[in-house]
Design a protein around this motif. Structure first.
Motif, PDB file in Angstrom:
ATOM      1  N   SER A 152      46.204  43.160  44.358  1.00 29.46           N
ATOM      2  CA  SER A 152      47.152  41.665  44.728  1.00 29.46           C
ATOM      3  C   SER A 152      47.086  40.548  44.537  1.00 29.46           C
ATOM      4  N   GLY A 153      48.300  40.363  43.934  1.00 24.59           N
ATOM      5  CA  GLY A 153      48.588  39.705  43.191  1.00 24.59           C
ATOM      6  C   GLY A 153      48.376  37.672  43.392  1.00 24.59           C
ATOM      7  N   ALA A 154      47.195  37.757  44.128  1.00 23.24           N
ATOM      8  CA  ALA A 154      47.087  36.767  44.513  1.00 23.24           C
ATOM      9  C   ALA A 154      45.233  36.911  43.944  1.00 23.24           C
ATOM     10  N   SER A 155      45.209  37.346  43.492  1.00 23.59           N
ATOM     11  CA  SER A 155      43.892  37.325  42.843  1.00 23.59           C
ATOM     12  C   SER A 155      43.001  38.809  42.174  1.00 23.59           C
ATOM     13  N   PRO A 156      44.137  38.587  40.836  1.00 19.86           N
ATOM     14  CA  PRO A 156      44.379  39.600  40.082  1.00 19.86           C
ATOM     15  C   PRO A 156      42.826  40.303  39.350  1.00 19.86           C
ATOM     16  N   LEU A 157      42.244  38.542  38.598  1.00 16.41           N
ATOM     17  CA  LEU A 157      40.967  38.752  38.026  1.00 16.41           C
ATOM     18  C   LEU A 157      39.816  39.807  38.278  1.00 16.41           C
ATOM     19  N   PRO A 158      39.862  39.802  39.150  1.00 15.62           N
ATOM     20  CA  PRO A 158      38.769  40.821  39.586  1.00 15.62           C
ATOM     21  C   PRO A 158      38.643  41.970  38.788  1.00 15.62           C
ATOM     22  N   ALA A 159      39.760  42.449  40.226  1.00 17.64           N
ATOM     23  CA  ALA A 159      40.649  43.807  39.378  1.00 17.64           C
ATOM     24  C   ALA A 159      40.828  43.733  38.440  1.00 17.64           C
ATOM     25  N   ALA A 160      40.727  43.190  37.053  1.00 21.37           N
ATOM     26  CA  ALA A 160      41.085  43.416  36.192  1.00 21.37           C
ATOM     27  C   ALA A 160      39.884  43.202  35.116  1.00 21.37           C
ATOM     28  N   VAL A 161      38.902  42.828  35.684  1.00 18.00           N
ATOM     29  CA  VAL A 161      38.066  43.476  35.177  1.00 18.00           C
ATOM     30  C   VAL A 161      36.864  44.313  35.629  1.00 18.00           C
ATOM     31  N   PHE A 162      37.115  45.067  37.337  1.00 14.64           N
ATOM     32  CA  PHE A 162      36.595  46.183  37.522  1.00 14.64           C
ATOM     33  C   PHE A 162      37.106  47.417  36.035  1.00 14.64           C
ATOM     34  N   ALA A 163      37.999  47.306  35.761  1.00 13.62           N
ATOM     35  CA  ALA A 163      38.786  47.973  34.807  1.00 13.62           C
ATOM     36  C   ALA A 163      38.288  48.451  33.698  1.00 13.62           C
ATOM     37  N   GLU A 164      37.237  47.541  33.458  1.00 11.06           N
ATOM     38  CA  GLU A 164      36.526  46.819  32.222  1.00 11.06           C
ATOM     39  C   GLU A 164      35.060  48.151  32.970  1.00 11.06           C
ATOM     40  N   GLY A 165      35.632  48.291  34.236  1.00 14.40           N
ATOM     41  CA  GLY A 165      34.146  48.977  33.863  1.00 14.40           C
ATOM     42  C   GLY A 165      34.562  50.779  34.332  1.00 14.40           C
ATOM     43  N   VAL A 166      35.558  50.647  34.828  1.00 17.95           N
ATOM     44  CA  VAL A 166      36.058  51.717  34.979  1.00 17.95           C
ATOM     45  C   VAL A 166      36.377  52.681  33.508  1.00 17.95           C
ATOM     46  N   ALA A 167      36.787  51.894  32.715  1.00 13.29           N
ATOM     47  CA  ALA A 167      36.462  52.107  31.186  1.00 13.29           C
ATOM     48  C   ALA A 167      35.856  53.001  30.794  1.00 13.29           C
ATOM     49  N   THR A 168      34.363  52.937  31.564  1.00 10.95           N
ATOM     50  CA  THR A 168      33.752  52.801  30.440  1.00 10.95           C
ATOM     51  C   THR A 168      32.167  54.176  31.358  1.00 10.95           C
ATOM     52  N   CYS A 169      32.762  54.451  32.214  1.00  8.82           N
ATOM     53  CA  CYS A 169      32.428  55.255  33.381  1.00  8.82           C
ATOM     54  C   CYS A 169      32.486  56.668  33.339  1.00  8.82           C
ATOM     55  N   ASP A 170      33.152  57.518  32.448  1.00 10.60           N
ATOM     56  CA  ASP A 170      33.301  58.982  32.142  1.00 10.60           C
ATOM     57  C   ASP A 170      34.384  58.957  33.283  1.00 10.60           C
ATOM     58  N   LEU A 171      34.631  58.531  34.068  1.00 13.14           N
ATOM     59  CA  LEU A 171      35.827  58.783  34.409  1.00 13.14           C
ATOM     60  C   LEU A 171      36.657  58.786  33.694  1.00 13.14           C
ATOM     61  N   PRO A 172      38.224  60.198  33.530  1.00  8.24           N
ATOM     62  CA  PRO A 172      38.862  60.677  32.510  1.00  8.24           C
ATOM     63  C   PRO A 172      40.122  59.550  32.481  1.00  8.24           C
ATOM     64  N   GLY A 173      40.380  59.349  32.223  1.00 11.50           N
ATOM     65  CA  GLY A 173      42.060  58.668  31.516  1.00 11.50           C
ATOM     66  C   GLY A 173      43.049  58.911  31.830  1.00 11.50           C
ATOM     67  N   GLY A 174      43.248  57.889  33.133  1.00 11.79           N
ATOM     68  CA  GLY A 174      44.329  58.278  33.900  1.00 11.79           C
ATOM     69  C   GLY A 174      44.304  58.747  34.783  1.00 11.79           C
ATOM     70  N   VAL A 175      42.484  59.200  35.333  1.00 11.23           N
ATOM     71  CA  VAL A 175      42.375  59.279  37.123  1.00 11.23           C
ATOM     72  C   VAL A 175      42.513  58.183  37.570  1.00 11.23           C
ATOM     73  N   LEU A 176      42.094  56.872  37.590  1.00  9.97           N
ATOM     74  CA  LEU A 176      42.359  55.425  38.237  1.00  9.97           C
ATOM     75  C   LEU A 176      42.992  54.506  36.872  1.00  9.97           C
ATOM     76  N   ASN A 177      44.073  54.032  37.641  1.00  9.83           N
ATOM     77  CA  ASN A 177      44.873  52.795  36.817  1.00  9.83           C
ATOM     78  C   ASN A 177      45.042  52.284  37.602  1.00  9.83           C
ATOM     79  N   ILE A 178      45.164  50.864  36.807  1.00 11.82           N
ATOM     80  CA  ILE A 178      44.877  49.027  37.406  1.00 11.82           C
ATOM     81  C   ILE A 178      46.239  48.323  37.118  1.00 11.82           C
TER      82      ILE A 178
END
Lengths: 534, 295
Positions: free
Chosen positions: B187-213
């Motif tokens: 959501s454009g109204a509240s982007p920061l939690p999603a952006a920080v969540f992405a940092e968790g995604v990047a380090t969780c073994d999910l292959p690159g490209g499987v979840l893009n934010i």
């Protein structure tokens, strides 16, 4: 490779002339095949068969005209004398006149369904089940009459309407009747509720079977329905309306409004419809999707296909040939899941093509009412023209036509009847087809097969999946691990392994990708007719 | 004036396992609930969406081909990562998410806990949903006939404004557990939690490209997502009537599977409502296979 038709000519004008001198009843289709240069260079092996005429003799009463079935009554369309002809595609004779439902008629039908909804959905589920069981029984009892009517109106062989369509129609109602009081078990953890009024628009290729596919699950789940049969095949649905009265189905639970595309458009866009279910072309399906986008109507679509039938060198070739034949020539090829792209492993290409030609030549094309007929009449002049357009396109693009399907040659190919009228198209196939050819990409909906080859399983899978469609596919090999590996990788809603074109009410049917969404049949098919969110 | 200047972070996009800025060079200002400037976030363009879809398309077969057991473990690992970032995420939610009560169970901390639990729930579903949604079919003939769910492909998630992170996670997790690749537009109204969540995604073994934010003004991308022919499905919530119609019209483009949900904020926290295979079912295709069973 056989070259039966010169390139860059219309198959209608330049196709090889059949041998008109062939005596009726003798040698039959073989003789016809031999009349073509291609076939005469490949003489058929073994004996030929004589077939005497075997006409279906059951007579079915057809009224001079039919009205709309709304709220349990047959009522004339509001616009006075708005009736149109429905014809027998086998001989172009007028069978009856059928009402052209106007938007006002559609509105009456939707209101009837709306008024019937509270009582029908509130009925004790086992009682609802019993009505549907009654429908199934009565259909079984009147099966022959319905089969004859279906064949007269649609052009499909009586053998198929009698042995495939009607048994499946009855089975479909029987299967779904039993779900009515068991829906909670179909959706664990949820409390399924009916959606409301369903607008259901169906095609002409399996007129009564498609009506059953739509009505049976909708009714079992407690919905009420307005069904719009195809313009060219309304008679069996109207007979089903009579059966609804016979079994005392409450008025308004099933309404049947006949008409052309305008009637269908009025129905799906009616504001009091809760659910739209459509079977037909991908183009119309997309238009419907657009028309309901601004509403909260639920939508399921069962659309076109260009299904691949893959045959590996380690398949049982003779079995595979039978499957390929039924895969593309069943119901004149007017089947959304027809195996219209044959992918043959290169090492067996010549053998398969040779066998295919021999087997194809043995198909008896002709009077749909003859019990020996394998391939009947195309559904309409329009559909025949569409198929002829693709035949010409295929030749134009450089593919080689084997045994052209041409109107006018039917007589020589059918020992049991002579025809001067009717929309016939002989089964045929193209070799030398490239994946980029129109005939390899677009749905033809006729007895026209495109034969292509491949080398590796990976190539077969890639080519099979290289289409916006994803309705069905066939795989032929006797190697178990290979068949599962390939089946798993095919993007198709139904995969027939070492078989093709099998249907059952317990088996979900429907497509991936642009072949639509939602399933019909099986426990998964119920999903289209219930609400789950509380 | 303090004697140390704080280092401010401009959050970036998450595409193909990497953190690019928007190709457009744009960023947007994120305000807290009091209207004060909180931070800057990258503002994804239509081209960023296209690139994310391409990355998702490339990654999807591999993810679908992983064993269900493996997909479950990776999603559980994602839950672990989010748990580790709980404090940071909760603070951001409390700072900028509309409708999030500061301290109650449905505030920032509660929302992050619900995200973790949601991920754990769908990690568990990864190797079970096909047993609930698929079956053997008793056909009337000598055939072995069975139906299995297969992933639809590339799913675009349009996340609601509130709860912004739980909404995103709840829409993405069911699609992911079934082997789909996801492009999530926060959501454009509240982007920061999603952006920080992405940092968790990047380090969780999910292959690159499987979840893009992607963070952006979501409205800007809605019609592009709806008409994109290589997006197979859309899972959206919190859309207004106009955008709902836009997204539903996307069906007409390439027969996209479209699920638009309308839930109250409290509903998102209800496991009974949101953690069940019927949320997965919209993003799988039922494949039915027949084989003769007689000789």
């Amino acid at each position: 490779m056989a070259r039966t038709t010169p390139k860059r000519t219309s198959p209608t004008t330049k196709a090889p002339k059949p041998d008109r001198a062939t005596p009726r009843g003798k040698a039959g289709s073989r003789a016809a095949a031999q009349a073509t240069p291609a076939a005469s260079s490949k003489p058929s092996r073994g004996g030929t068969w004589d077939y005497a005429p075997a006409p279906e003799t059951v007579k079915v009463a057809i009224a001079e005209h039919y009205d709309l079935f709304i709220n349990g009554e047959f009522v004339p369309p509001r616009e006075g004398d708005a009736h149109f002809d429905t014809i027998n595609p086998a001989n172009e004779s007028v069978l009856s006149r059928v009402a052209q439902g106007s938007p006002e008629d559609v509105d009456r039908a939707v209101r009837a369904a709306r008024e019937a909804f509270p009582a029908w959905s509130g009925l004790k589920p086992i009682e609802r089940a019993k009505y549907i069981f009654r429908l199934a029984r009565r259909i079984q009892e009147r099966a022959r009459e319905l089969a004859v009517l279906e064949t007269l109106d649609s052009g499909k062989p009586i053998k198929e309407s009698r042995d495939v369509d009607l048994p499946l129609v009855a089975a479909h109602f029987f299967y779904h009747a039993g779900w009515a009081d068991k829906l909670a078990y179909a959706f664990p953890g949820r409390a399924p509720r009916p959606i409301g009024v369903c607008a259901q628009v169906i095609p002409w290729n399996f007129p009564l079977l498609m009506a059953a596919w739509k009505l049976a699950p909708a009714l079992a789940c407690g919905n009420t329905c307005v069904l719009k049969p195809a313009e060219t095949t309304p008679l069996s649905a109207l007979r089903l309306a009579e059966i609804c009265r016979e079994i005392e189905l409450p008025p308004g639970v099933v309404n049947i409004v006949t008409g052309d595309g305008r009637t269908g458009a009025a129905l799906v866009s009616h504001p009091d419809v809760d659910k739209v279910a459509f079977t037909g072309s991908t183009d119309v399906g997309k238009r419907i999707a657009k028309s309901v986008a601004a509403t909260s109507k639920r939508l399921t679509l069962e659309l076109g296909g260009k299904s691949a039938n893959i045959i590996f060198e380690d398949a049982s070739i003779d079995q595979a040939i039978e499957g390929i034949i039924s895969g593309i020539y069943f119901n004149q090829g007017e089947v959304c899941c027809a195996g219209s792209r044959l992918l043959v492993q290169e090492s067996i290409l010549d053998r398969v093509v040779k066998k295919l030609r021999v087997r194809m030549a043995s198909l008896r094309v002709g009077d749909p009412m003859d019990k020996n007929t394998d391939v009947g009449a195309m559904n309409s002049a329009q559909q025949l023209a569409t198929v002829q357009k693709y035949l010409a396109l295929g030749i134009d693009e450089g593919a080689e036509l084997v045994l052209p399907g041409v109107r006018g040659e039917v007589e020589a190919q059918t020992p049991t009847r002579g025809f001067s009228k009717g929309y016939y198209c002989r089964p045929c196939f193209f070799t030398g087809v490239q994946p980029s050819h129109t005939i390899a990409r677009e749905e033809i909906f006729g007895p026209v097969l495109s034969v292509m080859s491949f080398r590796t399983p990976e190539e077969a899978i890639a080519r099979a999946n290289n289409t916006p469609y994803g309705l069905a596919a066939g795989v032929w090999t006797d190697k178990g691990s290979k068949i599962f590996d390939v089946a798993r990788k095919l993007k198709a809603g139904v995969v027939w392994m070492n078989t093709y074109n099998k249907f059952d009410p317990a088996s979900p049917f429907g497509g991936f990708k642009e072949s639509g969404f939602g399933r019909e049949g099986g426990v998964q098919g119920l999903r289209a007719y219930v609400k789950l969110d509380s | 004036m303090s004697d140390r200047l704080e280092v401010l972070k401009t959050s970036k996009l998450f595409i193909d396992g990497k953190f690019p800025r928007s190709e457009s060079g744009r960023s947007m200002i994120v305000h807290d609930r009091a209207g004060k400037v909180l931070a800057h976030a990258s503002r994804a363009s239509r081209k960023d969406l296209r690139e994310a879809v391409e990355a998702a398309r490339r990654a999807q077969p591999g993810w679908a081909g992983a064993t269900a057991y493996n997909r479950g473990q990776v999603l559980y690992r994602l839950a672990e990562m989010v748990e580790g970032k709980a404090a940071e995420l909760a603070a951001l939610i409390d700072a900028c998410e509309s409708g999030a009560p500061g301290t109650a169970a449905e505030g920032g901390a509660g929302e992050v806990r619900a995200c973790v639990d949601r991920l754990v729930a769908y990690a568990g579903w990864a190797d079970k949903y096909s047993q609930v949604l698929g079956c053997n079919n008793p056909v009337a003939g000598p055939y072995y006939n069975f139906t299995v769910p297969e992933p639809t492909g590339v799913v675009c998630v349009l996340a609601p404004a509130s709860p912004s992170l739980l909404g995103l996670v709840a829409l993405a997790a069911p699609a992911l557990c079934a082997g789909n690749a996801v492009v999530a537009v926060a959501s454009g109204a509240s982007p920061l939690p999603a952006a920080v969540f992405a940092e968790g995604v990047a380090t969780c073994d999910l292959p690159g490209g499987v979840l893009n934010i992607l963070t952006t003004q979501q409205d800007e991308l809605t019609s592009h997502a709806a008409s994109h022919r290589d997006i197979d499905a859309i899972h959206a919530a919190g859309l207004d009537a106009k955008n709902t119609e836009l997204v539903r019209a996307g069906v007409a483009e390439n027969l996209k599977r479209v699920v638009v949900r309308s839930l109250d904020r409290a509903d998102w926290f209800d496991p009974r409502l949101c953690e069940n295979p019927w949320w997965i079912e919209g993003f799988v295709e039922m494949k039915t296979m027949w084989h003769p069973a007689s000789v």
